[in-house]
Write an enzyme that holds these catalytic residues in place. Structure first.
Site, PDB file in Angstrom:
ATOM      1  N   TYR A  89     -45.733  24.634 -14.262  1.00 33.87           N
ATOM      2  CA  TYR A  89     -45.686  26.079 -14.011  1.00 33.87           C
ATOM      3  C   TYR A  89     -44.874  26.487 -12.786  1.00 33.87           C
ATOM      4  O   TYR A  89     -44.254  27.530 -12.769  1.00 33.87           O
ATOM      5  CB  TYR A  89     -47.113  26.622 -13.805  1.00 33.87           C
ATOM      6  CG  TYR A  89     -47.939  26.656 -15.061  1.00 33.87           C
ATOM      7  CD1 TYR A  89     -48.637  25.531 -15.499  1.00 33.87           C
ATOM      8  CD2 TYR A  89     -48.016  27.805 -15.834  1.00 33.87           C
ATOM      9  CE1 TYR A  89     -49.385  25.551 -16.662  1.00 33.87           C
ATOM     10  CE2 TYR A  89     -48.765  27.836 -17.008  1.00 33.87           C
ATOM     11  CZ  TYR A  89     -49.446  26.715 -17.407  1.00 33.87           C
ATOM     12  OH  TYR A  89     -50.168  26.735 -18.560  1.00 33.87           O
ATOM     13  N   HIS A 102     -60.017  19.980 -23.962  1.00 38.45           N
ATOM     14  CA  HIS A 102     -59.405  20.804 -22.913  1.00 38.45           C
ATOM     15  C   HIS A 102     -60.551  21.372 -22.058  1.00 38.45           C
ATOM     16  O   HIS A 102     -60.889  22.548 -22.150  1.00 38.45           O
ATOM     17  CB  HIS A 102     -58.568  21.903 -23.572  1.00 38.45           C
ATOM     18  CG  HIS A 102     -57.649  22.647 -22.648  1.00 38.45           C
ATOM     19  ND1 HIS A 102     -56.294  22.735 -22.858  1.00 38.45           N
ATOM     20  CD2 HIS A 102     -57.888  23.362 -21.523  1.00 38.45           C
ATOM     21  CE1 HIS A 102     -55.732  23.488 -21.913  1.00 38.45           C
ATOM     22  NE2 HIS A 102     -56.682  23.884 -21.082  1.00 38.45           N
TER      23      HIS A 102
HETATM   24  C1  GBH Z   1     -53.237  25.258 -17.110  1.00 36.91           C
HETATM   25  O1  GBH Z   1     -53.496  24.657 -15.878  1.00 36.91           O
HETATM   26  C2  GBH Z   1     -54.391  25.077 -18.049  1.00 36.91           C
HETATM   27  O2  GBH Z   1     -54.184  23.951 -18.864  1.00 36.91           O
HETATM   28  C3  GBH Z   1     -54.650  26.295 -18.904  1.00 36.91           C
HETATM   29  O3  GBH Z   1     -55.889  26.162 -19.536  1.00 36.91           O
HETATM   30  C4  GBH Z   1     -54.572  27.540 -18.052  1.00 36.91           C
HETATM   31  O4  GBH Z   1     -54.921  28.694 -18.749  1.00 36.91           O
HETATM   32  C5  GBH Z   1     -53.165  27.661 -17.535  1.00 36.91           C
HETATM   33  O5  GBH Z   1     -52.836  26.544 -16.797  1.00 36.91           O
HETATM   34  C6  GBH Z   1     -52.925  28.856 -16.629  1.00 36.91           C
HETATM   35  O6  GBH Z   1     -53.649  28.729 -15.446  1.00 36.91           O
HETATM   36  O7  GBH Z   1     -56.131  26.408  -6.855  1.00 36.91           O
HETATM   37  O8  GBH Z   1     -54.236  26.027  -5.393  1.00 36.91           O
HETATM   38  O9  GBH Z   1     -55.572  24.142  -6.099  1.00 36.91           O
HETATM   39  C7  GBH Z   1     -52.527  24.983 -14.911  1.00 36.91           C
HETATM   40  C8  GBH Z   1     -52.397  24.015 -13.831  1.00 36.91           C
HETATM   41  C9  GBH Z   1     -53.095  23.224 -11.814  1.00 36.91           C
HETATM   42  C10 GBH Z   1     -52.967  25.566 -12.112  1.00 36.91           C
HETATM   43  C11 GBH Z   1     -53.949  23.436 -10.627  1.00 36.91           C
HETATM   44  C12 GBH Z   1     -53.821  25.808 -10.914  1.00 36.91           C
HETATM   45  C13 GBH Z   1     -54.662  24.872  -8.943  1.00 36.91           C
HETATM   46  C14 GBH Z   1     -53.959  25.318  -7.742  1.00 36.91           C
HETATM   47  N1  GBH Z   1     -53.249  24.311 -12.733  1.00 36.91           N
HETATM   48  N2  GBH Z   1     -53.704  24.698  -9.997  1.00 36.91           N
HETATM   49  S1  GBH Z   1     -55.072  25.477  -6.422  1.00 36.91           S
END
Ligand code: GBH
Length: 477
Positions: free
Chosen positions: A309, A121
């Site tokens: 999410y 991870h």
């Molecule tokens: C997960 O990723 C991770 O697996 C985990 O470790 C983490 O703690 C959890 O989410 C909470 O964040 O900055 O606008 O480009 C979440 C998926 C996908 C969330 C990419 C943030 C970036 C959006 N992520 N996203 S942006």
């Protein structure tokens, strides 16, 4: 209303660097995140995973907590550098690291909790990054990951549920294009002296797929028959809606965003190649699979690991895409053309709860990949201002409680009515923890962690809701 199959499994999830702490204990080597956190300005509160939730030293406490919440399973990740401190296939193995995770699996099983292991991870061994460029190396990295995976399959036969990588999109885009995650490479010279956002993320994504494929082949050839378990990769993916649903260009952009995040990896695994929309925009900056690579990657999932999410409204952009564009030439918005809002604000700019979109995306994935078995390996939310609330108030985490209620019911509807074959759900996260570049200010836990008082854990209202919620939805055997 029972709508989930009787063998449905639910639990909580964490990741090694976010919860373990004890970064120097028992021979652990540094990962790229240890190094990245030392660079001033990279982490919002200047923190690191040095202590985190101290979970490495509190396995019994965490297991008791999981048990008290009714968790049937626990998804956690291994710290590669506890097991092979330098990471490589000719580097020494650290028995203390193996013993730690082996006992952890045994203790979970003794408590009636099924382990789901993520091999990596994001905490790639720092030595491999320095030795040959880490994820950028198309030959060495997959071979070293294959070796690490084999050591783990051999050492933890009591685990039957294997995940190779968590969210390769984040490793590639955030680590090598935006520079917001370790190792922080980007073309943006205000952020990093090194990196090329036009090529590196696509190379890294490719290498992660090949490394995943190599580990899967080892599992299937050497372990599956005796272990009897399953292996897959975990992909992130936000749902999308067109900003103007009457504009075909926005409808196409909404679809393209899914292809640039999910399809990038999902199409390679389920269809044997990258999406046409990516090839069209990126040309030969997107690597091509050799026949050997394709054989490793195509068909390499026993299940689809889905981290989910939130959702966005998507608007097309005019003109030509910028060379460093990684999204598919589009913009995301919290409001659509009519002024409808996708969902309430949280502590994260990127996250607004929108449960109906979860059902839509489950349907989209199922259709595109021919109804695979889906494990929802992460889902959850932060809450705006939670870190500044007094304890009594933040323990009543109504927004998170409602999030799980809505999301789990949306999933149950997809299972009952849409033919979606979803079989597991993990809430992110068991604990408030090190939220990467956001440090400790953003909290995702269903349990509060008091970092100032010996990392004491306090279950929030949401933590206690999941068991009765799933009990009401899972069919009785
Ligand atoms: C997960 O990723 C991770 O697996 C985990 O470790 C983490 O703690 C959890 O989410 C909470 O964040 O900055 O606008 O480009 C979440 C998926 C996908 C969330 C990419 C943030 C970036 C959006 N992520 N996203 S942006």
């Amino acid at each position: 209303m029972a709508a989930l199959p009787s063998d449905f499994v639910w639990g909580f999830a964490t990741a090694s660097y976010q919860v373990e702490g004890a970064i120097d204990k028992d021979g652990r080597g540094p990962s790229v995140w240890d190094t990245f956190c030392k660079i001033p300005g990279k982490i919002a509160d200047g923190s690191s995973g040095e202590t985190a939730c101290d979970s490495y030293n509190r396995t019994a406490e965490d297991i008791a907590l999981l048990k008290s919440l009714g968790s049937q399973a626990y998804r956690f990740s291994l710290s590669w550098t506890r097991i092979i401190p330098k990471g490589g296939r000719n580097d020494p193995i650290n028995q203390a690291g193996i013993d730690h995770y082996s006992k952890f699996c045994d203790d979970l099983l003794a408590a009636g909790i099924t382990p789901f292991i993520t091999l990596s991870h994001w905490d790639v061994p720092d030595e491999l990054d320095k030795r040959y460029g880490g994820l950028l190396n198309r030959t060495e990295f997959p071979l070293d990951f294959e070796n690490f995976a084999r050591v783990c399959f051999k050492s933890f036969p009591q685990c039957k549920n294997w995940i190779t990588f968590n969210e390769p999109w984040c490793s590639s885009i955030l680590g090598y294009s935006v520079g917001q995650f370790a190792p922080g490479r980007t073309s943006n010279r205000d952020k990093s002296p090194v990196g090329d956002s036009t090529t590196e993320p696509w190379i890294v994504g490719h290498n992660l797929l090949v490394a995943h494929g190599r580990a899967v082949k080892v599992y299937r050839d050497e372990f599956k028959a005796t272990n009897g378990g399953e292996i897959g990769i975990v992909l992130n993916g936000d749902a999308t809606f067109p900003w103007d649903s009457s504009d075909p260009r926005d409808r196409e952009a909404a679809e393209r965003k899914l292809e640039f995040t999910i399809g990038w990896f999902g199409d390679a695994i389920y269809h044997g190649d990258y999406p046409a929309s990516m090839r069209k925009q990126l040309g030969d900056r997107l690597p091509t699979f050799t026949p050997e690579e394709k054989a490793l990657v195509h068909g390499s999932n026993d299940f689809y690991g889905m981290n989910h999410y939130t959702a966005d409204y998507v608007r097309h952009k005019d003109g030509e895409p910028a060379p460093e564009d990684f999204a598919g030439h589009l913009e995301t918005h919290p409001y659509n053309k009519n002024g409808d809002c996708i969902g309430p604000e949280t502590q994260c700019k990127w996250l607004r709860p929108c449960a109906p979109a979860f059902r839509d995306l489950l349907k989209w994935l199922s259709k595109r990949y021919n109804y695979p078995k889906i494990y929802v390996t992460e889902s959850g939310t932060s809450i705006k201002g939670e870190n500044d609330m007094p304890l009594e108030k933040l323990l009543e985490d109504d927004l998170r409680y409602q999030y799980y209620d809505d999301y789990v019911k949306a999933m149950a509807t997809a299972s009952a009515l849409d033919g979606v074959n979803v079989r597991a759900y993990f809430a992110w996260s068991l604990l408030d923890n090190f939220e990467w570049a956001d440090g400790y200010e953003t909290r995702f836990g269903v349990c509060y962690v008091d970092y100032k008082n010996n990392q004491k854990r306090y279950p929030k209202k949401s933590a206690k809701h999941l068991k009765p919620l799933f009990d009401s939805l899972i069919k009785k055997a």
